[in-house]
Every structure is written in structure tokens, then in C-alpha cells.
Scaffold this motif. Structure first.
Motif, PDB file in Angstrom:
ATOM      1  N   PRO A  98      32.040   7.680  12.779  1.00  0.00           N
ATOM      2  CA  PRO A  98      32.977   9.085  12.585  1.00  0.00           C
ATOM      3  C   PRO A  98      33.448   9.784  13.844  1.00  0.00           C
ATOM      4  CG  PRO A  98      30.820   9.477  11.658  1.00  0.00           C
ATOM      5  CD  PRO A  98      30.996   7.889  12.143  1.00  0.00           C
ATOM      6  N   ALA A  99      34.094  10.578  13.460  1.00  0.00           N
ATOM      7  CA  ALA A  99      34.579  11.535  15.049  1.00  0.00           C
ATOM      8  C   ALA A  99      33.546  12.581  15.225  1.00  0.00           C
ATOM      9  CB  ALA A  99      35.816  12.135  14.640  1.00  0.00           C
ATOM     10  N   ASP A 100      33.161  12.805  16.103  1.00  0.00           N
ATOM     11  CA  ASP A 100      32.008  13.678  16.497  1.00  0.00           C
ATOM     12  C   ASP A 100      30.699  13.280  15.788  1.00  0.00           C
ATOM     13  OD1 ASP A 100      30.585  15.906  17.557  1.00  0.00           O
ATOM     14  OD2 ASP A 100      31.852  17.434  16.783  1.00  0.00           O
ATOM     15  N   VAL A 101      30.073  11.940  15.805  1.00  0.00           N
ATOM     16  CA  VAL A 101      29.354  11.614  15.021  1.00  0.00           C
ATOM     17  C   VAL A 101      28.120  12.468  15.023  1.00  0.00           C
ATOM     18  CG1 VAL A 101      28.577   9.988  17.156  1.00  0.00           C
ATOM     19  CG2 VAL A 101      27.991   9.570  14.669  1.00  0.00           C
ATOM     20  N   GLN A 146      27.550  15.487  15.373  1.00  0.00           N
ATOM     21  CA  GLN A 146      27.541  16.820  14.495  1.00  0.00           C
ATOM     22  C   GLN A 146      27.831  16.406  13.024  1.00  0.00           C
ATOM     23  OE1 GLN A 146      27.241  19.988  14.929  1.00  0.00           O
ATOM     24  NE2 GLN A 146      28.029  20.806  13.055  1.00  0.00           N
ATOM     25  N   TRP A 147      28.462  15.106  12.913  1.00  0.00           N
ATOM     26  CA  TRP A 147      28.616  14.797  11.379  1.00  0.00           C
ATOM     27  C   TRP A 147      27.590  14.531  10.959  1.00  0.00           C
ATOM     28  CZ3 TRP A 147      27.755  10.012   8.687  1.00  0.00           C
ATOM     29  CH2 TRP A 147      28.424   9.899   7.798  1.00  0.00           C
ATOM     30  N   LEU A 148      26.400  13.696  11.334  1.00  0.00           N
ATOM     31  CA  LEU A 148      25.047  13.342  11.166  1.00  0.00           C
ATOM     32  C   LEU A 148      24.275  14.672  10.681  1.00  0.00           C
ATOM     33  CD1 LEU A 148      23.945  10.244  13.201  1.00  0.00           C
ATOM     34  CD2 LEU A 148      24.454  10.601  10.823  1.00  0.00           C
ATOM     35  N   ARG A 149      24.607  15.479  11.400  1.00  0.00           N
ATOM     36  CA  ARG A 149      23.612  16.798  10.975  1.00  0.00           C
ATOM     37  C   ARG A 149      24.097  17.327   9.701  1.00  0.00           C
ATOM     38  NH1 ARG A 149      20.421  19.430  14.382  1.00  0.00           N
ATOM     39  NH2 ARG A 149      20.848  21.492  13.183  1.00  0.00           N
ATOM     40  N   GLN A 150      25.535  17.145   9.439  1.00  0.00           N
ATOM     41  CA  GLN A 150      25.992  17.777   8.211  1.00  0.00           C
ATOM     42  C   GLN A 150      25.778  17.090   7.165  1.00  0.00           C
ATOM     43  OE1 GLN A 150      30.162  18.468   9.145  1.00  0.00           O
ATOM     44  NE2 GLN A 150      29.807  20.279  10.313  1.00  0.00           N
ATOM     45  N   ASN A 151      25.625  15.689   7.199  1.00  0.00           N
ATOM     46  CA  ASN A 151      25.378  14.647   6.214  1.00  0.00           C
ATOM     47  C   ASN A 151      24.247  13.940   6.054  1.00  0.00           C
ATOM     48  OD1 ASN A 151      28.473  14.551   4.994  1.00  0.00           O
ATOM     49  ND2 ASN A 151      28.612  14.499   7.264  1.00  0.00           N
ATOM     50  N   GLU A 152      23.225  14.350   6.832  1.00  0.00           N
ATOM     51  CA  GLU A 152      21.826  13.567   7.045  1.00  0.00           C
ATOM     52  C   GLU A 152      20.973  13.791   5.539  1.00  0.00           C
ATOM     53  OE1 GLU A 152      18.155  13.155   9.790  1.00  0.00           O
ATOM     54  OE2 GLU A 152      19.636  15.152  10.148  1.00  0.00           O
ATOM     55  N   ASP A 177      22.072  12.881   2.896  1.00  0.00           N
ATOM     56  CA  ASP A 177      22.635  11.532   2.029  1.00  0.00           C
ATOM     57  C   ASP A 177      21.389  10.406   2.404  1.00  0.00           C
ATOM     58  OD1 ASP A 177      24.499  13.037   1.280  1.00  0.00           O
ATOM     59  OD2 ASP A 177      26.137  12.069   2.306  1.00  0.00           O
TER      60      ASP A 177
END
Length: 351
Positions: A115-118, A120-126, A128
Motif C-alpha cells: 500500500p501507499a505509505d506502507v 504509516q499504513w501498518l501502524r494504523q492496521n497492525e 489485524d
């Protein structure tokens, strides 16, 4: 306020129609008894009439609330379900990516597109991912910018970046237009100055001189004595070397000393006006000092550095919380209470 982690669960709201449909039907059994005199009557096929009516309204409302609480709890509650995962950059070399995935031991792990800006994306969806899950990012070096701080995750994260090609990227020079308002006797010194700027500076910046400003002009050099510049000349910056009286804004100036060069400046509708006793520089040392001072004043964008291959150990015990989210514990308790009351009322109705 409930912040849904999985808002798609709210699409299940039509399920509330099931108890409504159930309670609208008559479910009373009629017991038929034969009569002795019925044998003298002609035979007739029995008919059953279904009557729609509201039954057990309290139980109906309770079951609707039970389903609503269940949907809300599913929408707000987090169930970690992902295992070991590889986030792959689709633009990376496939052979290199497969080699890195096998070397990291993620051959059978599930794969996802990067994903874009991976980071930051991981911090928001970790949240899961299960606590024992591990993550691997395989991407080109220029796809992940180096963050200002070392990111912290609750899962082990390995980052493998593909180095850029050996060939150096072609740098497109940035052209800065300069309008030179000076007579022939004075223009030679200014042209030599900007030629020296191009030689001393980086290959990414070049100056072009013109007799009049254009829409892209960034600097106007005014060195024409006893002449007022045209009223329609505009530029972000002006260098005033002659006839400062033509600029009334210079009556109230601010002074700035950089690299031994004293600069006076004032803002005007035509742009920021700069003047100095060193305009134009009279020797090579003065020209070098002016160039260095002007470079310190110029606002240059911060370069973006690619993130190198590295491994982030699990630094946090729990995943990041959802912003402004409230715990769904009260929903679970409400769901349990509604279920118990519904069972009690159902049992009491049967007996």
C-alpha cells in the motif's frame, strides 16, 4: 460514540427483519375434536386461515435489541486474524523479490500488494495481525521514504529494499530566470557574477538572463541610475544597486548580515527589495561571499532519503489503539445481559 473498526458489519442491519417476520405470524396450534353428530354432515376439506398479528411485543423488542447489539459489537471489536504476511511492491524485480522472500523464510506466507505509505499504513492496521505473526516488506528502495523517527511496531517487521540501478539518474537542471535592468557598461559585471554562480553551484541550478521579466522570473536586478523601473515589473526578489530613491519602501528597511555581507530588505507590492553596498561585487572574494549568503537565504526542499533494508523488532506490547475509540467491553456485557433476559422470557412464555 462507537468507532467501527470493521464498518461493513453494519450492512447486516436487515437481519433485524427476521424477528419482526417471526413475531408477525400466528403460531398457535388448534386441537380438533370429532363430534358424534358430525357423521350426518357432508364431508368438507378443512381450511386453515393464517392470521397476521403482533405477538409477544416485549420479546420482539428484546430480540431486535439483541441483534443490534451483536452487530454493533462485531463492528467495534477487533479480531486479529492475519498470520505471516509479505507486502510486495508490484514494481520490484520478481526474481529478486522471490529470492528475498525465500531467504527470509516467508515462502508459504500470505502476500499482499504494497500500500501507499506502507509504514504509516501498518501502524494504523497492525491490529489485524495475530500476536505471533511476522511481516516482511519487499519493495524498491525509492518506494519507502526514510521516516524521521524509527517506527515502532508490535510485530517483528523485516524490510528488504531493492537497490536502484547502477546507472545514475539524469538530473534535470532547475532554470531560474533573472531580469537584468542595467546598461551595457554595468551588465558585464552582473553577467560574470551569474556565470560564476552557475560554475560554483550545483549542476541542478542554472540562471538565464533577460532584458525584461516574464511570468517565471524569480529575480530582477536593477542597476540603472536615474531611471525608475517600469510599473508592471514584478518578481519575488529584487536586487537594487542603483537609484534606491525610486523605491520608497527602502526608507524603512531591515538589516541582515550573513557571511560578512550586510543586506537590507523591505517588502513591496512589486516583491521583496534587497540592497547592499556590495552590489555589484567588485572582486572574486565579494562575489563568492554574496553567492554563499544568497544560498543560505534560499529555501531548498529537504531531500527524501530511501529506507535501507533493516529489521524492526517488536517494540510495543500491544497494537496501536484506534483514535478516539472507546472500549467495546460494555457492548459485550450488554449483549450477554440481553441474551440472558431473552432466554428467561422465552422459557417463561412456553410455561
Amino acid at each position: 460514540m462507537i468507532l467501527s473498526s470493521y464498518p461493513m458489519w453494519w450492512l447486516a442491519l436487515p437481519v433485524l427483519l427476521l424477528p419482526v417476520w417471526w413475531h408477525r405470524q400466528k403460531r398457535q396450534r388448534l386441537k380438533a375434536e370429532p363430534l358424534a353428530t358430525a357423521r350426518f354432515l357432508p364431508a368438507a376439506t378443512p381450511e386453515q386461515l393464517r392470521v397476521w398479528q403482533w405477538r409477544d411485543k416485549v420479546l420482539l423488542v428484546l430480540r431486535c435489541l439483541l441483534l443490534l447489539a451483536l452487530i454493533a459489537w462485531l463492528a467495534a471489536t477487533i479480531f486479529p486474524w492475519r498470520g505471516d504476511t509479505v507486502l510486495v511492491d508490484i514494481g520490484a524485480d520478481k526474481a529478486w523479490a522471490e529470492k528475498e522472500i525465500a531467504a527470509a523464510g516467508f515462502g508459504v506466507a500470505r502476500r499482499m500488494d504494497l500500500p501507499a505509505d506502507v509504514l504509516q499504513w501498518l501502524r494504523q492496521n497492525e491490529r489485524d495481525w495475530r500476536p505471533t505473526a511476522k511481516l516482511l516488506i519487499v519493495a524498491r528502495a525509492d518506494q519507502i521514504a526514510m521516516p524521521p523517527r524509527v517506527p515502532q511496531f508490535s510485530h517483528q517487521l523485516a524490510l528488504r529494499t531493492q537497490p536502484p540501478p547502477a546507472a545514475a539518474k539524469k538530473v534535470t537542471p532547475v532554470v531560474r530566470d533573472v531580469a537584468l535592468g542595467a546598461p551595457a557598461a554595468r551588465s558585464g559585471a552582473w553577467r560574470s557574477l551569474f556565470a560564476a554562480f552557475d560554475s560554483a553551484g550545483t549542476a541542478a541550478v542554472r540562471h538565464t538572463l533577460a532584458a525584461e521579466p516574464s511570468a517565471g522570473t524569480t529575480l530582477i536586478v536593477w542597476d540603472t541610475p536615474d531611471t525608475v523601473p517600469p510599473a508592471n515589473w514584478r518578481a519575488p526578489h529584487w536586487w537594487i544597486a542603483a537609484m534606491p530613491a525610486a523605491f520608497p519602501e527602502l526608507a524603512k528597511v531591515s538589516t541582515l548580515t550573513i557571511n560578512g555581507i550586510t543586506l537590507k530588505y523591505a517588502d513591496s507590492p512589486r516583491g521583496r527589495l534587497w540592497t547592499s553596498d556590495t552590489f555589484p561585487p567588485r572582486d572574486a572574494d565579494a562575489a563568492r561571499a554574496l553567492y554563499e549568503a544568497w544560498q543560505l537565504l534560499a529555501a531548498a526542499p529537504a531531500p527524501t532519503y530511501a529506507t535501507a533494508s533493516q529489521t524492526f523488532a517488536a517494540a510495543r506490547n500491544t497494537p496501536s489503539a484506534i483514535t478516539d475509540a472507546k472500549p467495546a467491553t460494555w457492548l459485550a456485557l450488554a449483549l450477554l445481559a440481553l441474551f440472558m433476559i431473552e432466554r428467561i422470557l422465552t422459557h417463561a412464555r412456553r410455561h
